[in-house]
Motif scaffolding. Sequence first.
Motif, PDB file in Angstrom:
ATOM      1  N   ALA A  35     -37.899 -26.077  39.323  1.00 42.13           N
ATOM      2  CA  ALA A  35     -38.270 -26.170  37.918  1.00 42.13           C
ATOM      3  C   ALA A  35     -38.858 -27.400  37.445  1.00 42.13           C
ATOM      4  O   ALA A  35     -39.662 -27.332  36.413  1.00 42.13           O
ATOM      5  CB  ALA A  35     -36.976 -26.002  37.070  1.00 42.13           C
ATOM      6  N   GLY A  36     -38.835 -28.577  37.978  1.00 43.32           N
ATOM      7  CA  GLY A  36     -39.524 -29.634  37.594  1.00 43.32           C
ATOM      8  C   GLY A  36     -40.304 -30.050  38.645  1.00 43.32           C
ATOM      9  O   GLY A  36     -40.533 -29.613  39.508  1.00 43.32           O
ATOM     10  N   ASP A  37     -40.758 -31.477  38.224  1.00 44.34           N
ATOM     11  CA  ASP A  37     -41.712 -32.204  39.475  1.00 44.34           C
ATOM     12  C   ASP A  37     -41.007 -32.628  40.508  1.00 44.34           C
ATOM     13  O   ASP A  37     -41.589 -32.650  41.521  1.00 44.34           O
ATOM     14  CB  ASP A  37     -42.404 -33.523  38.679  1.00 44.34           C
ATOM     15  N   GLN A  38     -39.633 -32.709  40.495  1.00 42.01           N
ATOM     16  CA  GLN A  38     -38.785 -33.346  41.315  1.00 42.01           C
ATOM     17  C   GLN A  38     -37.555 -32.415  41.751  1.00 42.01           C
ATOM     18  O   GLN A  38     -37.411 -31.631  40.830  1.00 42.01           O
ATOM     19  CB  GLN A  38     -38.010 -34.648  41.105  1.00 42.01           C
ATOM     20  N   VAL A  39     -37.172 -32.165  43.039  1.00 42.34           N
ATOM     21  CA  VAL A  39     -36.449 -31.215  43.580  1.00 42.34           C
ATOM     22  C   VAL A  39     -34.918 -31.785  43.177  1.00 42.34           C
ATOM     23  O   VAL A  39     -34.941 -32.690  43.481  1.00 42.34           O
ATOM     24  CB  VAL A  39     -36.559 -30.608  44.925  1.00 42.34           C
ATOM     25  N   GLN A  40     -34.115 -30.932  42.460  1.00 42.27           N
ATOM     26  CA  GLN A  40     -32.862 -31.415  42.253  1.00 42.27           C
ATOM     27  C   GLN A  40     -31.892 -30.862  43.260  1.00 42.27           C
ATOM     28  O   GLN A  40     -32.351 -29.898  44.042  1.00 42.27           O
ATOM     29  CB  GLN A  40     -32.390 -30.713  40.837  1.00 42.27           C
ATOM     30  N   TRP A  41     -30.825 -31.493  43.484  1.00 39.85           N
ATOM     31  CA  TRP A  41     -29.968 -31.168  44.669  1.00 39.85           C
ATOM     32  C   TRP A  41     -29.453 -29.702  44.554  1.00 39.85           C
ATOM     33  O   TRP A  41     -29.414 -29.078  45.657  1.00 39.85           O
ATOM     34  CB  TRP A  41     -28.855 -32.044  44.645  1.00 39.85           C
ATOM     35  N   ARG A  42     -29.386 -29.058  43.348  1.00 38.77           N
ATOM     36  CA  ARG A  42     -28.774 -27.896  43.128  1.00 38.77           C
ATOM     37  C   ARG A  42     -29.808 -26.727  43.304  1.00 38.77           C
ATOM     38  O   ARG A  42     -29.649 -25.652  43.829  1.00 38.77           O
ATOM     39  CB  ARG A  42     -28.310 -27.653  41.625  1.00 38.77           C
TER      40      ARG A  42
END
Length: 229
Positions: A35-42
């Motif tokens: 969803a964003g520029d960085q990958v979230q752990w979820r």
Amino acid sequence: MSGESPIERTYRGERVLPLPDVLLLLVIAFLVAPAGDQVQWREVPYLVLGLAAGSYILLDRYRARTTVGASGVTVQGPLRSRHIPWSDIQDLRLTTDAVRTRWQARLPVHLYRTDGTSLRLPHFDERRLDRPREELESLLAAAVRLGVWAPREANEQVARGDRRRAAWKRASHGAVLALAATVVLAAIAAFAEGPSYVADLIVPVPLAVLLALFLVFDRIGEARAVRAV
């Protein structure tokens, strides 16, 4: 199909990726994109599942095939290869699926072993062959003429395998519906700034539905079999 011998044949997919597969890959990429520029752990599990699904589609198209010879049938799946000698083959049977999906052809051919287990033969269906029923009859006739196989009566193990496969098929349809409903709810929650945990249910809910429905349909199928005796 090879012309070396009446029984030596190979069934494989087209080398060009069809439009439905391309669209499916694009949908998978859209659904698992961060969803964003960085990958979230979820988001990591969804990225892994997306990569696995996309890789499976490509391997199924370019690697999977069915090879038939005098020694038996070799089923080359997307990930592994299995050779079944004719002595272990109970039957090769064309089954009719009322609901045609990406993963299940409407007229696939299944190999039934003498122990009751079954395998779908890759690319041995109406999507690859104009007349799969006539092709199957020709193949079995060639096996009989060569003396490598003879028709056998169906046993209880094969019938049990049929019932379990039917239970899994019905359960998978329910799981697909559960997946669609969960994705819709997650999208609504995202646009309406609702609870974020809804997106985390996209994977576990369909899996739970798949298992629960299989247990239910499997029990119903066995109960019907007992009453039919």
